[in-house]
Design a protein around this motif. Structure first.
Motif, short mmCIF file in Angstrom:
data_model
loop_
_atom_site.label_atom_id
_atom_site.label_comp_id
_atom_site.label_asym_id
_atom_site.label_seq_id
_atom_site.Cartn_x
_atom_site.Cartn_y
_atom_site.Cartn_z
N GLU A 116 -28.03 -99.79 -16.96
CA GLU A 116 -28.60 -98.96 -15.90
C GLU A 116 -29.83 -99.59 -15.24
N GLY A 117 -30.24 -100.76 -15.72
CA GLY A 117 -31.34 -101.45 -15.07
C GLY A 117 -32.72 -100.97 -15.46
N HIS A 118 -32.84 -100.24 -16.59
CA HIS A 118 -34.15 -99.74 -17.03
C HIS A 118 -34.84 -100.70 -17.99
N ALA A 119 -34.07 -101.62 -18.58
CA ALA A 119 -34.66 -102.54 -19.56
C ALA A 119 -33.95 -103.88 -19.46
N GLY A 120 -34.64 -104.90 -19.90
CA GLY A 120 -34.07 -106.24 -19.90
C GLY A 120 -34.68 -107.07 -21.01
N ARG A 121 -34.16 -108.27 -21.20
CA ARG A 121 -34.64 -109.15 -22.25
C ARG A 121 -35.27 -110.41 -21.68
N ASP A 122 -36.32 -110.89 -22.34
CA ASP A 122 -36.84 -112.21 -22.04
C ASP A 122 -37.02 -112.96 -23.36
N GLU A 123 -37.71 -114.08 -23.33
CA GLU A 123 -37.82 -114.90 -24.53
C GLU A 123 -38.64 -114.24 -25.63
N THR A 124 -39.40 -113.19 -25.29
CA THR A 124 -40.26 -112.54 -26.29
C THR A 124 -39.70 -111.23 -26.80
N GLY A 125 -38.67 -110.71 -26.18
CA GLY A 125 -38.10 -109.44 -26.63
C GLY A 125 -37.61 -108.59 -25.48
N TRP A 126 -37.60 -107.28 -25.68
CA TRP A 126 -37.14 -106.33 -24.67
C TRP A 126 -38.31 -105.84 -23.84
N VAL A 127 -38.10 -105.76 -22.53
CA VAL A 127 -39.15 -105.29 -21.62
C VAL A 127 -38.61 -104.18 -20.74
#
Length: 385
Positions: free
Chosen positions: A368-379
């Motif tokens: 749903e586009g409320h959260a995403g992942r980067d190299e440090t975790g979930w944002v």
């Protein structure tokens, strides 16, 4: 046997035994007090009236340890919401508000009793339910074999109810090509029902899974079959009805599928066949999409959200607005800080949601586009609406 003596496992086994089916009141009690304390208060009656009305007839039962011992002897297990194989993602649809589901107390199962090597969540990650009449014709069994067999060859798990007729044909077709199949029962997994399918259910349990929300020793009953249908619908990406009479129980499974946001499909039959009147009715009234083979089924069930009739229905299930998210994803989203990343474990601690359920909720939030992942975790992702 040590697992059987774990206090939390014993508590879940006790709750499953005395409740026998879904209960939102019991869910709320467990969420607020924890399962061990909830089980202890059920024994004494120190629980809200809604809970006591549900458990009072069986609160005195002390068969949890015996049930777990029997499961261990069968190489089975009790799967609970904190387990890795708990299909939390599949059960999110049960969190819809009252009135959106066919029955008021049709929530997620409290626990699952399972026999078979296939872990529930991974094996149902890509699954189709194939259901229909017990009084199947040779045409219905042939079509079922073609569809279920082709799906199993392509890596889809075939889910059904273990009954005579179409259910049995679906299980046999999946087994025949070396595929995975899951049988959901309306009785304890220690009971072969129907008795004529004892060998078939044993074969299912050797490579797939036989599943029930009812503890060992529970006999089949009409209301349990209707309750079982919601689990068949929940544990799949879509429901295919092959031959159904005018008042077939398969239509109940189909209604649960629609309520949970799963696409419903029906196979047409000869216009002179009473065994296909239910399928024709569902197609005619727009309750199901017409399919004639596995390729049609995959086209309907292959994508997330496929088969939801329109944008408003999809919104109601997945939520495009924050206040329309299901309860668990909403709790996880609230645990995100305004900036910075969080691990799954941190989100579990901050939200009070078990790790396995957090993982499932993050799938929804990412879709749903409320959260995403980067190299440090979930944002958290701020969406412009």
């Amino acid at each position: 046997m040590s697992t059987a003596r774990n206090p939390e496992t014993l508590a879940w086994a006790y709750v499953s035994t005395v409740v026998q089916g879904p209960s939102r009141a019991v869910e709320q009690l467990i969420a607020s007090r924890g399962v061990v304390d909830a089980a202890a208060t059920m024994r004494t009656g120190d629980v809200p009236k809604a809970v006591w009305d549900r458990v009072s007839a069986r609160a005195h039962l002390d068969t949890a340890a015996a049930g777990l011992d029997l499961m261990a002897a069968m190489d089975g297990r009790l799967v609970v919401p904190s387990d890795e194989e708990w299909p939390a993602w599949r059960f999110l649809g049960f969190e819809r508000p009252d009135g959106a589901l066919p029955t008021r107390d049709g929530g997620a199962p409290l626990a699952l009793w399972v026999v078979g090597p296939a872990p529930v969540a991974p094996s149902t990650e890509r699954a189709v339910a194939v259901v229909g009449t017990r009084a199947a014709t040779s045409y219905g069994e042939h079509v079922t074999g073609e569809i279920a067999g082709d799906l199993a060859v392509d890596g889809w798990t075939v889910v059904s109810g273990g009954a005579y007729g179409i259910d049995g044909a679906a299980h046999r077709a999946a087994l025949g090509v070396g595929g995975c199949t899951v049988a959901v029962l309306a009785c304890g997994v220690d009971r072969a029902y129907p008795a004529g399918h004892e060998r078939l259910l044993r074969r299912v349990s050797e490579t797939g899974a036989v599943v029930s929300e009812y503890p060992p020793g529970t006999p089949p009953a009409r209301y349990r079959f209707l309750s079982r249908n919601r689990l068949v619908a929940a544990l799949c990406d879509g429901v295919v009805v092959v031959e159904a009479g005018w008042r077939s129980g398969a239509r109940n499974t189909a209604s649960w599928a629609r309520a949970l946001g799963r696409p419903v499909m029906a196979v047409p039959g000869p216009v002179t066949s009473a065994s296909s009147t239910g399928c024709h009715r569902m197609i005619r009234e727009g309750e199901a999409r017409l399919v004639t083979g596995a390729r049609d089924v995959v086209a309907e069930a292959g994508a997330v959200g496929a088969g939801v009739e329109d944008d408003d229905d999809r919104d109601a299930l997945f939520g495009r607005d924050l206040d329309r998210l299901p309860q668990t994803p909403a709790r996880v989203l609230d645990a995100f800080p305004a900036s910075g990343a969080r691990t799954v474990q941190q989100l579990s601690v901050d939200s009070g949601v078990p790790v396995s359920a957090v993982r499932s909720a993050l799938v929804v939030l990412e879709i749903e586009g409320h959260a995403g992942r980067d190299e440090t975790g979930w944002v958290r992702v701020d969406k412009v609406r």
